[in-house]
Design a protein around this motif. Sequence first.
Motif, PDB file in Angstrom:
ATOM      1  N   GLN A  57       0.816  -1.223   0.000  1.00  0.00           N
ATOM      2  CA  GLN A  57       0.000   0.000   0.000  1.00  0.00           C
ATOM      3  C   GLN A  57       0.847   1.269   0.000  1.00  0.00           C
ATOM      4  O   GLN A  57       0.326   2.360  -0.230  1.00  0.00           O
ATOM      5  N   CYS A  85     -10.681   0.132   3.151  1.00  0.00           N
ATOM      6  CA  CYS A  85      -9.257  -0.019   2.873  1.00  0.00           C
ATOM      7  C   CYS A  85      -8.697   1.348   2.505  1.00  0.00           C
ATOM      8  O   CYS A  85      -9.322   2.092   1.738  1.00  0.00           O
ATOM      9  N   LEU A  86      -7.530   1.678   3.042  1.00  0.00           N
ATOM     10  CA  LEU A  86      -6.922   2.983   2.758  1.00  0.00           C
ATOM     11  C   LEU A  86      -6.563   3.127   1.279  1.00  0.00           C
ATOM     12  O   LEU A  86      -6.360   4.236   0.800  1.00  0.00           O
ATOM     13  N   HIS A 107      -7.175  -9.282   6.425  1.00  0.00           N
ATOM     14  CA  HIS A 107      -7.207  -8.212   5.410  1.00  0.00           C
ATOM     15  C   HIS A 107      -5.783  -7.811   5.005  1.00  0.00           C
ATOM     16  O   HIS A 107      -5.463  -7.701   3.813  1.00  0.00           O
ATOM     17  N   GLU A 108      -4.906  -7.614   6.008  1.00  0.00           N
ATOM     18  CA  GLU A 108      -3.536  -7.165   5.697  1.00  0.00           C
ATOM     19  C   GLU A 108      -2.739  -8.274   5.015  1.00  0.00           C
ATOM     20  O   GLU A 108      -1.963  -8.012   4.087  1.00  0.00           O
ATOM     21  N   HIS A 131      -3.442  -8.483   1.456  1.00  0.00           N
ATOM     22  CA  HIS A 131      -2.687  -7.480   0.683  1.00  0.00           C
ATOM     23  C   HIS A 131      -1.338  -8.048   0.232  1.00  0.00           C
ATOM     24  O   HIS A 131      -0.872  -7.742  -0.872  1.00  0.00           O
TER      25      HIS A 131
HETATM   26 NI    NI Z   1      -6.533  -2.577   2.946  1.00  0.00          NI
END
Ligand code: NI
Length: 185
Positions: free
Chosen positions: A50, A107-108, A149-150, A153
């Motif tokens: 990210q 999510c960012l 979630h992470e 990624h």
């Molecule tokens: Ni996220």
Amino acid sequence: MILDIVQYGHPVLRQKCRNVTEVDDQIVQLVADMLETMVDANGVGLAAPQVGVDLRLAVIDVSHDPECISFLKVNGEDADLESIMPLVFINPELAYSEEKESGTEGCLSIRGIRAEVRRPAAVRATLPQLDGSVLEIETDGLLARALQHEIDHLNGVLFVDRLAPVAKVSMKNRLKRLLGQNGQG
Ligand code: NI
């Protein structure tokens, strides 16, 4: 230093990330910057891709809500949430419960979109630390969700990939618009 958060449509978000093989000064600085960036963005988690880095590394902080889990074991012992927050890990491994649970996620890297995602309710995560030690964490609730979630990624998977089929169809146009806004449509 606050880093730019890569937005939906950027190819690094779809990459399977590489293992961290050596924790050098650059990694230590990256982690410090990721923590600062997560706090600045009011996020509960941030993964290296990210911020444009394809490494298996992520940070999580869910300490704003001590009630967000019903149990926590660290290396087999009952533990307080605050004692492991913020949580930093590299090269994680996850095992899941069979029981599943729905919860709202955002999510960012996918600004303005939140949706219900059904995931295993509890996890056992093996989380190597920067200092070479390993945390084994068993938990549920928001921390179990954030870990999944992470770690998704790090495998190039986004929460919008995990929506129920009907929700996915209705999400399609919103995501397309987002790609346009992000200049990648
Ligand atoms: Ni996220």
